[in-house]
Scaffold this motif. Structure first.
Motif, PDB file in Angstrom:
ATOM      1  N   PRO A  33     -19.955  19.157  -5.277  1.00 50.01           N
ATOM      2  CA  PRO A  33     -18.908  18.737  -6.227  1.00 50.01           C
ATOM      3  C   PRO A  33     -18.573  19.807  -7.254  1.00 50.01           C
ATOM      4  O   PRO A  33     -17.392  19.991  -7.608  1.00 50.01           O
ATOM      5  N   ASP A  34     -19.579  20.540  -7.735  1.00 46.18           N
ATOM      6  CA  ASP A  34     -19.317  21.577  -8.733  1.00 46.18           C
ATOM      7  C   ASP A  34     -18.675  22.806  -8.105  1.00 46.18           C
ATOM      8  O   ASP A  34     -17.866  23.487  -8.740  1.00 46.18           O
ATOM      9  N   ILE A  35     -19.015  23.101  -6.848  1.00 42.85           N
ATOM     10  CA  ILE A  35     -18.333  24.191  -6.146  1.00 42.85           C
ATOM     11  C   ILE A  35     -16.841  23.875  -6.017  1.00 42.85           C
ATOM     12  O   ILE A  35     -15.984  24.729  -6.276  1.00 42.85           O
ATOM     13  N   LEU A  36     -16.512  22.633  -5.653  1.00 43.51           N
ATOM     14  CA  LEU A  36     -15.108  22.239  -5.509  1.00 43.51           C
ATOM     15  C   LEU A  36     -14.380  22.285  -6.849  1.00 43.51           C
ATOM     16  O   LEU A  36     -13.217  22.706  -6.920  1.00 43.51           O
ATOM     17  N   GLN A  37     -15.061  21.859  -7.916  1.00 45.99           N
ATOM     18  CA  GLN A  37     -14.442  21.965  -9.244  1.00 45.99           C
ATOM     19  C   GLN A  37     -14.142  23.419  -9.579  1.00 45.99           C
ATOM     20  O   GLN A  37     -13.092  23.744 -10.138  1.00 45.99           O
ATOM     21  N   GLY A  38     -15.058  24.320  -9.249  1.00 49.87           N
ATOM     22  CA  GLY A  38     -14.843  25.735  -9.523  1.00 49.87           C
ATOM     23  C   GLY A  38     -13.643  26.281  -8.770  1.00 49.87           C
ATOM     24  O   GLY A  38     -12.864  27.073  -9.312  1.00 49.87           O
ATOM     25  N   VAL A  39     -13.472  25.851  -7.513  1.00 50.43           N
ATOM     26  CA  VAL A  39     -12.319  26.310  -6.717  1.00 50.43           C
ATOM     27  C   VAL A  39     -11.013  25.881  -7.381  1.00 50.43           C
ATOM     28  O   VAL A  39     -10.077  26.675  -7.528  1.00 50.43           O
ATOM     29  N   ILE A  40     -10.940  24.616  -7.809  1.00 51.19           N
ATOM     30  CA  ILE A  40      -9.719  24.111  -8.453  1.00 51.19           C
ATOM     31  C   ILE A  40      -9.456  24.845  -9.769  1.00 51.19           C
ATOM     32  O   ILE A  40      -8.325  25.220 -10.085  1.00 51.19           O
ATOM     33  N   LEU A  41     -10.529  25.074 -10.530  1.00 50.27           N
ATOM     34  CA  LEU A  41     -10.370  25.630 -11.868  1.00 50.27           C
ATOM     35  C   LEU A  41     -10.240  27.151 -11.887  1.00 50.27           C
ATOM     36  O   LEU A  41     -10.207  27.745 -12.964  1.00 50.27           O
ATOM     37  N   CYS A  42     -10.116  27.789 -10.703  1.00 50.74           N
ATOM     38  CA  CYS A  42      -9.901  29.239 -10.711  1.00 50.74           C
ATOM     39  C   CYS A  42      -8.571  29.594 -11.355  1.00 50.74           C
ATOM     40  O   CYS A  42      -8.343  30.758 -11.719  1.00 50.74           O
TER      41      CYS A  42
END
Length: 464
Positions: A33-42
């Motif tokens: 979940p945190d990896i996916l958040q990081g992708v969106i928040l790039c």
């Protein structure tokens, strides 16, 4: 699964003694979940490329490489025992822009940024190593601290709405995105919606990412934003060009005068950043009270030393216009809230989430299709970041002045206004003079209390 398991209530395992080195999949699990958040928040770090191209004249491809280097340096914190989700010294960005704009375009601005970033690095390293950070900020007059925040907030909003501000490049898109972002993050109406409906909680937990995406798509549909031209490949880091054109090894060290000019702004940046340290310290204490299965240890000293190292690396090799700060409050809140709201079975360790968010962001920045897809909307992301930052600076400054006298409030407003219009040196210099002339009681045997007897301003207010 991580190979090293911690006893209940202890710190997560690490290696190399006091360095507390933690390696993915060895000392903690990666959190999807945190990896996916990081992708969106790039989209957030990519927004700074607009400033690097406009103010410093750095080509977009090189600016993206700088962002990628900056993102990997974030991982120094969570790999060496500091739990902070680190970030920029964001509130000072308008002040850095004003400082750099005082130099001719070209190498002079690059050298000025190098001088500023190395000076900030020395402050963080010195105050971290010699434990002077607490004493410095504790003794700083409240009127100066609040005034710096007021100045940063005013500068942020003025810069976006000025004649050459980003708002006017795509006004409908940016203003609609800002309205949605402010509504979801701060509105009294949105708070009960977040409590009642999962959709609103989902949108809110991603900060400005979803308002950015919606505004970006809307801008393309109405024709304010160009349709992206997606390219394929991986982000390259042109090491030779960076060393030759942007590092001290190619340009040489800045003149001494540049360092002297940068010192007041470096002090202001440090004071702004220290507020993030205090916020993060409070968040970890709250988390310790909720998750009894893991002990989180936050050391402001360790945090300051790593921030100093990051700024020094950037200052020598790849000067970064937002500077390197102790924490990214938005990302920190995302990770720590998920950690506190899940049992160990769902999220084994805080360290997995804090590191995974930046692994996800860094992976996204390596992929050229992601970057080219978002490139036409980078002004939107930067404008949203600075407008929200202006709001946060304003209310934090007012909150700091809540228990202060009218005299201190007045000094803070003057400091903020001068700092926003004339720069950090004038603002801090004026603040110190006003503190010595107005606030300092030269005849008192002990410091006056924060809340004094009503002065003339209080009398007018009460009579009104």
């Amino acid at each position: 699964m991580s190979l090293k398991q911690r006893p209940d209530g202890a710190e997560q395992p690490s290696m190399l003694g006091a360095l507390k080195l933690r390696i993915p999949l060895v000392h903690y699990k990666l959190e999807i979940p945190d990896i996916l958040q990081g992708v969106i928040l790039c989209v957030v770090p990519l927004g700074i490329t607009a400033l690097m191209t406009d103010i410093l004249g750095i080509p977009f491809e090189v600016a993206v490489a700088f962002v990628l280097v900056n993102n990997f340096l974030y991982l120094l914190h969570t790999h060496f025992g500091d739990p902070a989700v680190s970030g920029w010294i964001t509130a000072g960005i308008p002040l850095y822009i004003a400082f750099l704009s005082g130099y001719p375009e070209g190498d002079a601005r690059i050298l000025a940024l190098i001088a500023l970033q190395i000076t900030v690095a020395v402050l963080f390293l010195g105050l971290g190593i010699f434990k002077g950070a607490d004493a410095m900020v504790r003794k700083m007059p409240m009127s100066l601290k609040a005034g710096i925040l007021i100045g940063a907030g005013i500068s942020a909003v003025m810069g976006e709405f000025g004649a050459d501000g980003r708002v006017w490049t795509m006004p409908i898109t940016i203003l609609s995105g800002a309205a949605l972002g402010f509504f979801m993050l701060f509105s009294e109406t949105a708070a009960p919606l977040r409590a009642r409906y999962g959709f609103f909680r989902f949108v809110a937990q991603y900060g400005i990412a979803i308002p950015f995406i919606l505004a970006y798509v809307f801008g393309i549909l109405i024709g304010e934003v160009p349709v992206p031209q997606v390219e394929w490949g991986f982000t390259a880091i042109p090491i030779g060009d960076i060393i030759r054109d942007y590092s001290v090894f190619g340009l040489g060290l800045p003149p001494l005068q540049y360092f002297i000019d940068a010192l007041p702004l470096a002090l202001a940046a440090y004071i702004i950043a220290f507020g993030d340290i205090l916020v993060v310290d409070s968040l970890f204490k709250n988390a310790d009270g909720v998750r009894k299965d893991e002990k989180l240890v936050f050391s402001p000293r360790r945090n300051s030393i790593i921030v100093g190292i990051r700024n020094l690396i950037h200052g020598l090799l790849a000067p970064f216009i937002s500077l390197s700060g102790p924490a990214w409050t938005g990302g920190q809140a995302l990770v720590i809230n998920r950690y506190m709201n899940n049992p160990r079975k769902a999220m084994d360790s805080y360290w997995g989430g804090a590191t995974s968010i930046y692994w996800g962001m860094s992976i996204a920045l390596i992929l050229v299709p992601v970057i080219t897809l978002l490139k036409p909307g980078l002004n939107i992301g930067m404008a949203l970041t600075l407008l929200i930052q202006g709001y946060l600076c304003g209310y934090l400054a007012i909150e700091m002045l809540e228990r202060q006298s009218n005299l201190q409030r007045g000094v803070a407003v003057i400091v903020g206004a001068i700092l926003a219009t004339k720069g950090a040196a004038w603002g801090l210099g004026t603040g110190l003079v006003l503190w010595l002339v107005l606030e300092k009681n030269w005849f008192a045997s002990s410091p006056a209390p924060a809340k004094e007897q009503p002065d003339a301003g209080d009398a007018v207010t009460e009579q009104g």
